[in-house]
Design a protein around this motif. Sequence first.
Motif, mmCIF file in Angstrom:
data_model
loop_
_atom_site.group_PDB
_atom_site.id
_atom_site.type_symbol
_atom_site.label_atom_id
_atom_site.label_comp_id
_atom_site.label_asym_id
_atom_site.label_seq_id
_atom_site.Cartn_x
_atom_site.Cartn_y
_atom_site.Cartn_z
ATOM 1 N N GLY A 32 0.812 -1.216 0.000
ATOM 2 C CA GLY A 32 0.000 0.000 0.000
ATOM 3 C C GLY A 32 0.843 1.263 0.000
ATOM 4 N N VAL A 33 1.953 1.233 -0.740
ATOM 5 C CA VAL A 33 2.852 2.391 -0.807
ATOM 6 C C VAL A 33 3.041 2.828 -2.258
ATOM 7 C CG1 VAL A 33 4.081 1.748 1.309
ATOM 8 C CG2 VAL A 33 4.959 0.973 -0.909
ATOM 9 N N GLY A 34 3.487 4.055 -2.449
ATOM 10 C CA GLY A 34 3.714 4.597 -3.780
ATOM 11 C C GLY A 34 5.175 4.723 -4.141
ATOM 12 N N ALA A 35 6.055 4.288 -3.253
ATOM 13 C CA ALA A 35 7.493 4.364 -3.523
ATOM 14 C C ALA A 35 8.225 3.324 -2.683
ATOM 15 C CB ALA A 35 8.024 5.752 -3.202
ATOM 16 N N LEU A 36 9.316 2.834 -3.260
ATOM 17 C CA LEU A 36 10.179 1.897 -2.542
ATOM 18 C C LEU A 36 11.628 2.265 -2.796
ATOM 19 C CD1 LEU A 36 8.528 -1.555 -3.359
ATOM 20 C CD2 LEU A 36 8.734 -0.518 -1.090
ATOM 21 N N PRO A 37 12.459 2.164 -1.771
ATOM 22 C CA PRO A 37 13.898 2.335 -1.993
ATOM 23 C C PRO A 37 14.417 1.182 -2.846
ATOM 24 C CG PRO A 37 13.355 2.397 0.350
ATOM 25 C CD PRO A 37 12.139 1.932 -0.367
ATOM 26 N N ILE A 38 15.419 1.454 -3.649
ATOM 27 C CA ILE A 38 16.095 0.420 -4.434
ATOM 28 C C ILE A 38 17.398 0.098 -3.707
ATOM 29 C CG2 ILE A 38 17.153 -0.188 -6.641
ATOM 30 C CD1 ILE A 38 15.376 2.032 -7.906
ATOM 31 N N CYS A 39 17.560 -1.165 -3.311
ATOM 32 C CA CYS A 39 18.773 -1.584 -2.613
ATOM 33 C C CYS A 39 19.572 -2.544 -3.486
ATOM 34 C CB CYS A 39 18.427 -2.258 -1.289
ATOM 35 S SG CYS A 39 17.660 -1.133 -0.105
ATOM 36 N N GLY A 40 20.887 -2.394 -3.427
ATOM 37 C CA GLY A 40 21.778 -3.257 -4.192
ATOM 38 C C GLY A 40 22.070 -4.545 -3.461
ATOM 39 N N ALA A 41 22.803 -5.411 -4.115
ATOM 40 C CA ALA A 41 23.201 -6.686 -3.517
ATOM 41 C C ALA A 41 24.047 -6.460 -2.269
ATOM 42 C CB ALA A 41 23.973 -7.530 -4.532
ATOM 43 N N ASP A 42 24.704 -5.295 -2.195
ATOM 44 C CA ASP A 42 25.513 -4.942 -1.033
ATOM 45 C C ASP A 42 24.673 -4.343 0.095
ATOM 46 O OD1 ASP A 42 24.852 -2.516 -2.179
ATOM 47 O OD2 ASP A 42 26.929 -1.817 -2.401
ATOM 48 N N ASP A 43 23.330 -4.373 -0.056
ATOM 49 C CA ASP A 43 22.387 -3.853 0.934
ATOM 50 C C ASP A 43 22.497 -2.338 1.105
ATOM 51 O OD1 ASP A 43 20.208 -4.362 2.592
ATOM 52 O OD2 ASP A 43 21.462 -4.476 4.386
ATOM 53 N N ARG A 44 23.024 -1.661 0.099
ATOM 54 C CA ARG A 44 23.146 -0.199 0.139
ATOM 55 C C ARG A 44 22.104 0.429 -0.777
ATOM 56 N NH1 ARG A 44 28.889 1.482 2.116
ATOM 57 N NH2 ARG A 44 29.302 -0.411 3.258
ATOM 58 N N LEU A 45 21.697 1.625 -0.419
ATOM 59 C CA LEU A 45 20.687 2.347 -1.170
ATOM 60 C C LEU A 45 21.221 2.762 -2.537
ATOM 61 C CD1 LEU A 45 17.823 3.579 -0.912
ATOM 62 C CD2 LEU A 45 18.928 5.653 -0.109
ATOM 63 N N LYS A 46 20.476 2.430 -3.583
ATOM 64 C CA LYS A 46 20.873 2.761 -4.958
ATOM 65 C C LYS A 46 19.949 3.796 -5.586
ATOM 66 C CE LYS A 46 24.064 -0.348 -4.795
ATOM 67 N NZ LYS A 46 25.444 -0.006 -4.625
ATOM 68 N N GLY A 47 18.777 4.000 -4.997
ATOM 69 C CA GLY A 47 17.823 4.961 -5.545
ATOM 70 C C GLY A 47 16.451 4.755 -4.952
ATOM 71 N N MET A 48 15.485 5.440 -5.554
ATOM 72 C CA MET A 48 14.080 5.305 -5.172
ATOM 73 C C MET A 48 13.288 4.993 -6.426
ATOM 74 S SD MET A 48 13.352 5.820 -1.909
ATOM 75 C CE MET A 48 11.644 6.320 -1.902
ATOM 76 N N LEU A 49 12.282 4.164 -6.273
ATOM 77 C CA LEU A 49 11.381 3.842 -7.369
ATOM 78 C C LEU A 49 9.981 4.242 -6.936
ATOM 79 C CD1 LEU A 49 11.034 2.433 -10.157
ATOM 80 C CD2 LEU A 49 10.483 0.362 -8.878
ATOM 81 N N THR A 50 9.338 5.086 -7.742
ATOM 82 C CA THR A 50 7.981 5.524 -7.423
ATOM 83 C C THR A 50 6.995 4.940 -8.427
ATOM 84 O OG1 THR A 50 8.051 7.515 -8.805
ATOM 85 C CG2 THR A 50 8.885 7.716 -6.521
ATOM 86 N N ASP A 51 5.728 4.967 -8.036
ATOM 87 C CA ASP A 51 4.697 4.518 -8.967
ATOM 88 C C ASP A 51 4.706 5.380 -10.222
ATOM 89 O OD1 ASP A 51 3.693 6.755 -7.573
ATOM 90 O OD2 ASP A 51 1.949 5.687 -6.789
ATOM 91 N N ARG A 52 5.038 6.652 -10.073
ATOM 92 C CA ARG A 52 5.133 7.544 -11.233
ATOM 93 C C ARG A 52 6.283 7.115 -12.151
ATOM 94 N NH1 ARG A 52 7.097 12.239 -13.468
ATOM 95 N NH2 ARG A 52 5.517 13.637 -14.296
ATOM 96 N N ASP A 53 7.410 6.713 -11.572
ATOM 97 C CA ASP A 53 8.527 6.210 -12.380
ATOM 98 C C ASP A 53 8.080 5.016 -13.231
ATOM 99 O OD1 ASP A 53 10.410 8.007 -11.280
ATOM 100 O OD2 ASP A 53 10.956 6.583 -9.695
ATOM 101 N N ILE A 54 7.323 4.132 -12.622
ATOM 102 C CA ILE A 54 6.861 2.942 -13.339
ATOM 103 C C ILE A 54 5.984 3.341 -14.522
ATOM 104 C CG2 ILE A 54 5.410 0.872 -13.161
ATOM 105 C CD1 ILE A 54 6.469 0.625 -10.235
ATOM 106 N N VAL A 55 5.079 4.270 -14.287
ATOM 107 C CA VAL A 55 4.168 4.687 -15.353
ATOM 108 C C VAL A 55 4.892 5.476 -16.439
ATOM 109 C CG1 VAL A 55 2.166 6.142 -15.878
ATOM 110 C CG2 VAL A 55 2.125 4.639 -13.880
#
Length: 138
Positions: A32-55
């Motif tokens: 029930g969220v509109g955004a998720l952090p993107i984490c790499g295999a190293d468990d570090r933050l790589k970015g954010m992904l939003t529902d708007r990005d997907i669309v």
Amino acid sequence: MPNARQLMTEGADCVAEGDTVLEAARRMRQLGVGALPICGADDRLKGMLTDRDIVVKALGADRDPATTTAGDLAQGEVVSVDADDDARFVLRRMTEHKVRRLPVIEDHRLVGMVSQADVARALPEPEVGDLLEALSTD
């Protein structure tokens, strides 16, 4: 003045860099969220992904959501705050970058998220009003 740790919602879920946009969209729906952090295999933050990005960046650009990865859509600077940063700094980052959600980092690892709603619950009305005004203008 509280710090980011006191403002944040703990336990933010990540979408993996290699997860498809379709998997990410399903996770957003489930949570029930509109955004998720993107984490790499190293468990570090790589970015954010939003529902708007997907669309806009995937569907609107005729990219296949079943093969396009979250990492493919991650771009630019990752805007975040440290868990010990004070609320004024959090507000400044949100305002300067016009974001409604900020990942909270401790020792280079994601520990939570500060949202516009978290700020509204914790801070005085004038500061919240300034943030809302900044996020509502181009």
